[in-house]
Design a protein around this motif. Structure first.
Motif, PDB file in Angstrom:
ATOM      1  N   SER A  35       0.605  -1.146  -0.046  1.00 33.99           N
ATOM      2  CA  SER A  35       0.252  -0.094  -0.252  1.00 33.99           C
ATOM      3  C   SER A  35       0.679   1.655  -0.007  1.00 33.99           C
ATOM      4  N   PHE A  36       1.876   1.036  -0.837  1.00 29.50           N
ATOM      5  CA  PHE A  36       2.775   2.091  -0.744  1.00 29.50           C
ATOM      6  C   PHE A  36       3.663   2.775   0.121  1.00 29.50           C
ATOM      7  N   GLN A  37       3.685   1.634   1.351  1.00 28.06           N
ATOM      8  CA  GLN A  37       4.608   2.340   2.802  1.00 28.06           C
ATOM      9  C   GLN A  37       5.101   1.185   3.036  1.00 28.06           C
ATOM     10  N   PHE A  38       6.277   1.184   3.715  1.00 26.93           N
ATOM     11  CA  PHE A  38       7.410   0.237   4.311  1.00 26.93           C
ATOM     12  C   PHE A  38       6.790  -0.027   5.285  1.00 26.93           C
ATOM     13  N   THR A  39       6.388  -1.016   5.965  1.00 23.85           N
ATOM     14  CA  THR A  39       6.031  -1.302   7.035  1.00 23.85           C
ATOM     15  C   THR A  39       7.187  -3.294   7.997  1.00 23.85           C
ATOM     16  N   PRO A  40       7.283  -2.708   9.372  1.00 26.17           N
ATOM     17  CA  PRO A  40       7.576  -1.168   9.889  1.00 26.17           C
ATOM     18  C   PRO A  40       8.137  -0.415   8.819  1.00 26.17           C
ATOM     19  N   VAL A  43      12.849  -0.038  12.098  1.00 23.82           N
ATOM     20  CA  VAL A  43      12.844  -1.460  13.086  1.00 23.82           C
ATOM     21  C   VAL A  43      14.505  -1.127  13.952  1.00 23.82           C
ATOM     22  N   VAL A  44      14.700  -1.882  14.838  1.00 22.14           N
ATOM     23  CA  VAL A  44      15.868  -1.530  15.410  1.00 22.14           C
ATOM     24  C   VAL A  44      16.175  -3.170  15.395  1.00 22.14           C
ATOM     25  N   ILE A  45      17.598  -3.291  14.909  1.00 20.41           N
ATOM     26  CA  ILE A  45      18.027  -4.677  14.965  1.00 20.41           C
ATOM     27  C   ILE A  45      19.879  -4.637  15.474  1.00 20.41           C
ATOM     28  N   PRO A  46      19.743  -6.088  15.496  1.00 22.63           N
ATOM     29  CA  PRO A  46      21.855  -5.652  16.552  1.00 22.63           C
ATOM     30  C   PRO A  46      22.311  -5.766  15.358  1.00 22.63           C
ATOM     31  N   LYS A  47      23.773  -5.901  15.454  1.00 23.26           N
ATOM     32  CA  LYS A  47      24.591  -5.181  14.479  1.00 23.26           C
ATOM     33  C   LYS A  47      24.869  -6.223  13.817  1.00 23.26           C
ATOM     34  N   GLY A  48      25.105  -6.529  12.985  1.00 26.83           N
ATOM     35  CA  GLY A  48      25.100  -7.735  11.697  1.00 26.83           C
ATOM     36  C   GLY A  48      23.719  -8.868  11.641  1.00 26.83           C
ATOM     37  N   SER A  49      22.772  -8.321  11.625  1.00 25.39           N
ATOM     38  CA  SER A  49      21.712  -8.474  11.311  1.00 25.39           C
ATOM     39  C   SER A  49      21.312  -8.084   9.797  1.00 25.39           C
ATOM     40  N   ARG A  50      20.433  -9.253   9.230  1.00 29.45           N
ATOM     41  CA  ARG A  50      19.220  -9.125   7.905  1.00 29.45           C
ATOM     42  C   ARG A  50      18.433  -8.386   7.958  1.00 29.45           C
ATOM     43  N   VAL A  51      17.742  -7.662   6.923  1.00 33.95           N
ATOM     44  CA  VAL A  51      16.571  -6.974   7.182  1.00 33.95           C
ATOM     45  C   VAL A  51      15.873  -7.653   5.570  1.00 33.95           C
ATOM     46  N   THR A  52      15.278  -7.819   5.481  1.00 34.41           N
ATOM     47  CA  THR A  52      14.572  -8.397   3.912  1.00 34.41           C
ATOM     48  C   THR A  52      13.002  -7.650   3.778  1.00 34.41           C
ATOM     49  N   PHE A  53      13.611  -7.166   2.538  1.00 34.83           N
ATOM     50  CA  PHE A  53      12.451  -6.197   2.122  1.00 34.83           C
ATOM     51  C   PHE A  53      11.771  -6.640   0.838  1.00 34.83           C
ATOM     52  N   LEU A  54       9.923  -6.988   1.250  1.00 32.89           N
ATOM     53  CA  LEU A  54       8.935  -8.167   0.630  1.00 32.89           C
ATOM     54  C   LEU A  54       8.020  -7.023   0.222  1.00 32.89           C
ATOM     55  N   ASN A  55       8.276  -6.563  -1.970  1.00 33.27           N
ATOM     56  CA  ASN A  55       7.531  -5.855  -2.369  1.00 33.27           C
ATOM     57  C   ASN A  55       5.973  -6.647  -2.694  1.00 33.27           C
ATOM     58  N   LYS A  56       4.621  -5.901  -1.514  1.00 32.98           N
ATOM     59  CA  LYS A  56       3.816  -6.455  -1.761  1.00 32.98           C
ATOM     60  C   LYS A  56       3.203  -5.855  -2.661  1.00 32.98           C
ATOM     61  N   ASP A  57       3.211  -4.785  -3.527  1.00 38.08           N
ATOM     62  CA  ASP A  57       2.998  -3.583  -4.268  1.00 38.08           C
ATOM     63  C   ASP A  57       3.217  -4.442  -5.510  1.00 38.08           C
ATOM     64  N   ALA A  58       1.710  -3.879  -6.879  1.00 36.66           N
ATOM     65  CA  ALA A  58       1.700  -4.091  -7.943  1.00 36.66           C
ATOM     66  C   ALA A  58       3.176  -3.110  -8.274  1.00 36.66           C
ATOM     67  N   THR A 103       8.169   9.750  -1.538  1.00 35.69           N
ATOM     68  CA  THR A 103       6.887  10.014   0.012  1.00 35.69           C
ATOM     69  C   THR A 103       7.220   8.959   0.556  1.00 35.69           C
ATOM     70  N   MET A 104       8.118   7.573   0.256  1.00 39.93           N
ATOM     71  CA  MET A 104       7.346   6.696   0.860  1.00 39.93           C
ATOM     72  C   MET A 104       8.998   6.166   1.592  1.00 39.93           C
ATOM     73  N   LYS A 105       9.483   6.689   3.302  1.00 37.54           N
ATOM     74  CA  LYS A 105      10.702   6.275   3.586  1.00 37.54           C
ATOM     75  C   LYS A 105      10.595   5.348   4.798  1.00 37.54           C
ATOM     76  N   GLY A 106      11.448   4.820   5.189  1.00 31.97           N
ATOM     77  CA  GLY A 106      11.242   4.216   6.643  1.00 31.97           C
ATOM     78  C   GLY A 106      12.849   4.525   7.021  1.00 31.97           C
ATOM     79  N   ARG A 107      13.338   3.255   7.957  1.00 31.69           N
ATOM     80  CA  ARG A 107      14.646   3.802   8.920  1.00 31.69           C
ATOM     81  C   ARG A 107      14.515   2.205   9.246  1.00 31.69           C
ATOM     82  N   VAL A 108      16.203   2.216   9.228  1.00 32.51           N
ATOM     83  CA  VAL A 108      16.867   0.673  10.228  1.00 32.51           C
ATOM     84  C   VAL A 108      18.063   1.287  10.799  1.00 32.51           C
ATOM     85  N   THR A 109      18.071   0.575  12.516  1.00 34.10           N
ATOM     86  CA  THR A 109      18.642   1.147  13.559  1.00 34.10           C
ATOM     87  C   THR A 109      19.274   0.239  14.116  1.00 34.10           C
TER      88      THR A 109
END
Length: 111
Positions: A35-40, A43-58, A103-109
């Motif tokens: 729906s044209f946004q990053f959810t969440p 996010v806050v993750i420990p050093k060395g962690s992985r993040v998967t970005f998954l596109n559920k939009d068309a 306008t779609m923005k996000g943050r990984v800490t």
């Protein structure tokens, strides 16, 4: 002469304990693009962690670093149903946006 095959217990006894006890890497944190946004959005993750970005939009999307020379490469274009997993090896705050929908923005800490 018939020699029986070693039992599983004997085979496992020959494997170093460190190999058997090696922990599996933690699962990646998933950030859905929907729906044209990053959810969440953050996010806050420990050093060395992985993040998967998954596109559920068309529509296609990206997760692109806001800063030039950022310490993560971004996802590149993700078409519908595609995903990209990134590793964040260093502590810091990583702000990102979608190149196609700014306008779609996000943050990984990373702590």
């Amino acid at each position: 002469m018939f020699r029986p095959l070693p039992t599983l217990a004997l085979v496992l006894a020959a494997v170093p304990a460190a190999v058997l006890a090696a922990p599996a890497p933690p699962p990646a944190t998933v950030i859905a693009i929907e729906s044209f946004q990053f959810t969440p959005e953050a996010v806050v993750i420990p050093k060395g962690s992985r993040v998967t970005f998954l596109n559920k939009d068309a529509a296609p999307h990206t997760a692109t670093p806001e800063e030039d020379g950022a310490k993560f490469a971004g996802t590149g274009r993700l078409l519908a149903g595609e995903s990209k997993t990134l590793t964040f090896p260093d502590k810091g705050v990583y702000n990102y946006f979608c190149e196609f929908h700014t306008t779609m923005k996000g943050r990984v800490t990373v702590r």
